[in-house]
Design a protein around this motif. Structure first.
Motif, PDB file in Angstrom:
ATOM      1  N   THR A   1       0.873  -1.180   0.000  1.00 23.48           N
ATOM      2  CA  THR A   1       0.000   0.000   0.000  1.00 23.48           C
ATOM      3  C   THR A   1       0.903   1.221   0.000  1.00 23.48           C
ATOM      4  OG1 THR A   1      -1.514  -1.330   1.345  1.00 23.48           O
ATOM      5  CG2 THR A   1      -2.062   0.981   1.058  1.00 23.48           C
ATOM      6  N   TYR A   2       1.417   1.531  -1.163  1.00 23.68           N
ATOM      7  CA  TYR A   2       2.533   2.459  -1.298  1.00 23.68           C
ATOM      8  C   TYR A   2       2.146   3.932  -1.258  1.00 23.68           C
ATOM      9  CZ  TYR A   2       0.737   2.527  -6.070  1.00 23.68           C
ATOM     10  OH  TYR A   2      -0.074   2.647  -7.171  1.00 23.68           O
ATOM     11  N   GLY A   3       0.880   4.252  -1.466  1.00 27.33           N
ATOM     12  CA  GLY A   3       0.491   5.652  -1.625  1.00 27.33           C
ATOM     13  C   GLY A   3       0.395   6.455  -0.352  1.00 27.33           C
ATOM     14  N   ARG A   4       0.303   5.766   0.801  1.00 24.94           N
ATOM     15  CA  ARG A   4       0.159   6.452   2.091  1.00 24.94           C
ATOM     16  C   ARG A   4       1.161   5.870   3.080  1.00 24.94           C
ATOM     17  NH1 ARG A   4      -5.220   8.416   2.362  1.00 24.94           N
ATOM     18  NH2 ARG A   4      -5.950   8.789   0.236  1.00 24.94           N
TER      19      ARG A   4
ATOM     20  N   LYS B   1       5.034   4.542  -7.060  1.00 21.58           N
ATOM     21  CA  LYS B   1       5.826   5.598  -6.425  1.00 21.58           C
ATOM     22  C   LYS B   1       5.471   5.666  -4.952  1.00 21.58           C
ATOM     23  CE  LYS B   1       6.887  10.531  -6.658  1.00 21.58           C
ATOM     24  NZ  LYS B   1       6.555  11.820  -7.315  1.00 21.58           N
ATOM     25  N   PRO B   2       6.437   5.455  -4.046  1.00 21.38           N
ATOM     26  CA  PRO B   2       6.101   5.343  -2.631  1.00 21.38           C
ATOM     27  C   PRO B   2       5.836   6.688  -1.969  1.00 21.38           C
ATOM     28  CG  PRO B   2       8.466   5.186  -2.907  1.00 21.38           C
ATOM     29  CD  PRO B   2       7.881   5.266  -4.297  1.00 21.38           C
ATOM     30  N   ALA B   3       5.034   6.644  -0.913  1.00 21.23           N
ATOM     31  CA  ALA B   3       4.786   7.861  -0.133  1.00 21.23           C
ATOM     32  C   ALA B   3       6.052   8.303   0.586  1.00 21.23           C
ATOM     33  CB  ALA B   3       3.669   7.609   0.873  1.00 21.23           C
ATOM     34  N   ASN B   4       6.942   7.352   0.874  1.00 22.21           N
ATOM     35  CA  ASN B   4       8.187   7.674   1.574  1.00 22.21           C
ATOM     36  C   ASN B   4       9.297   6.782   1.029  1.00 22.21           C
ATOM     37  OD1 ASN B   4      10.210   7.244   3.980  1.00 22.21           O
ATOM     38  ND2 ASN B   4       9.106   9.129   4.446  1.00 22.21           N
ATOM     39  N   ARG B   5      10.264   7.394   0.387  1.00 23.28           N
ATOM     40  CA  ARG B   5      11.336   6.646  -0.260  1.00 23.28           C
ATOM     41  C   ARG B   5      12.221   5.921   0.751  1.00 23.28           C
ATOM     42  NH1 ARG B   5      11.989   4.308  -4.822  1.00 23.28           N
ATOM     43  NH2 ARG B   5      10.869   6.090  -5.736  1.00 23.28           N
ATOM     44  N   GLN B   6      12.518   6.564   1.877  1.00 22.36           N
ATOM     45  CA  GLN B   6      13.356   5.941   2.898  1.00 22.36           C
ATOM     46  C   GLN B   6      12.701   4.664   3.428  1.00 22.36           C
ATOM     47  OE1 GLN B   6      16.400   6.338   4.228  1.00 22.36           O
ATOM     48  NE2 GLN B   6      15.986   4.665   5.641  1.00 22.36           N
ATOM     49  N   LEU B   7      11.408   4.746   3.684  1.00 15.16           N
ATOM     50  CA  LEU B   7      10.694   3.576   4.198  1.00 15.16           C
ATOM     51  C   LEU B   7      10.727   2.437   3.192  1.00 15.16           C
ATOM     52  CD1 LEU B   7       8.998   2.261   6.382  1.00 15.16           C
ATOM     53  CD2 LEU B   7       6.985   3.417   5.442  1.00 15.16           C
TER      54      LEU B   7
END
Length: 207
Positions: free
Chosen positions: A63-66, A98-104
């Motif tokens: 669930t990459y958007g949030r 595209k992830p909500a947070n790249r580091q995560l």
């Protein structure tokens, strides 16, 4: 002698074909795209099914958007995997856009196999509808009663040593000495949604 002189009405010219509107054209492309995705999905699934005596591949969608879903839902999956293990010869692969947070996402990639593809992520629903084998798909359920997993299983996502060092330098730049307690908080703000999910109707986050 023309038609008017003879008192005969001239036949009407056949109507010209109306041009396809942009909306109809987009709808046609969407339907064609779904058929292509379905065909490719079934072919790929058939190939993976042939490999099952050697390796059993299962696929899931992050669930990459949030960030509020990407972190906890993936962490819950990893904790359950830590407790229950993964059957021998079983390989779990996750898809993300595209992830909500790249580091995560970078931290998640250190623990599981992740394929980052906007096209695959957007095609997810069609792929799910095409392949009815429920065991092939990995679900990331979140029912808000996962107390046992979060109370008794150690964290599975962690910063690398280099990331910890960058964090210490960042805290120092903010005037927070090393070892000083600090609090992180997560707040909902529609600014991110307006930027990352501009295609969705605004009433979805009217709060």
């Amino acid at each position: 002698l023309n038609h008017e002189d003879a008192g005969v009405q001239a036949p009407e010219a056949p109507p010209l074909a109306a041009p396809i509107g942009r909306e109809a054209e987009n709808d046609l492309l969407r339907r064609l795209g779904k058929r292509v995705v379905k065909a490719l999905s079934l072919a790929f699934y058939g190939f993976l099914k042939m490999l099952r005596p050697l390796i059993y591949v299962r696929v899931g969608l992050l669930t990459y958007g949030r960030i509020g879903h990407l972190g906890p839902e993936t962490e819950l999956y990893l904790r359950r995997r830590h407790r229950n293990g993964v059957p021998k010869r079983e390989w779990h692969v996750f898809i993300t856009g595209k992830p909500a947070n790249r580091q995560l996402l970078s931290m998640i990639k250190r623990r599981v196999t992740v394929v980052e593809s906007r096209w695959l992520a957007k095609s997810w629903r069609t792929m799910r509808q095409s392949i009815e084998d429920r065991d092939f798909w990995i679900e990331l359920p979140w029912r808000e009663n996962e107390y046992d997993e979060f109370n008794h299983i150690p964290p599975q996502l962690a910063f690398a040593e280099a990331e910890e060092e960058r964090g210490k330098k960042l805290l120092a730049s903010m005037g927070i000495p090393q070892g000083t307690p600090f609090v992180c908080f997560h707040a909902r703000d529609k600014a991110y949604l307006d930027a990352a999910h501009s295609w969705q109707p605004r009433e979805k986050w009217a709060y």
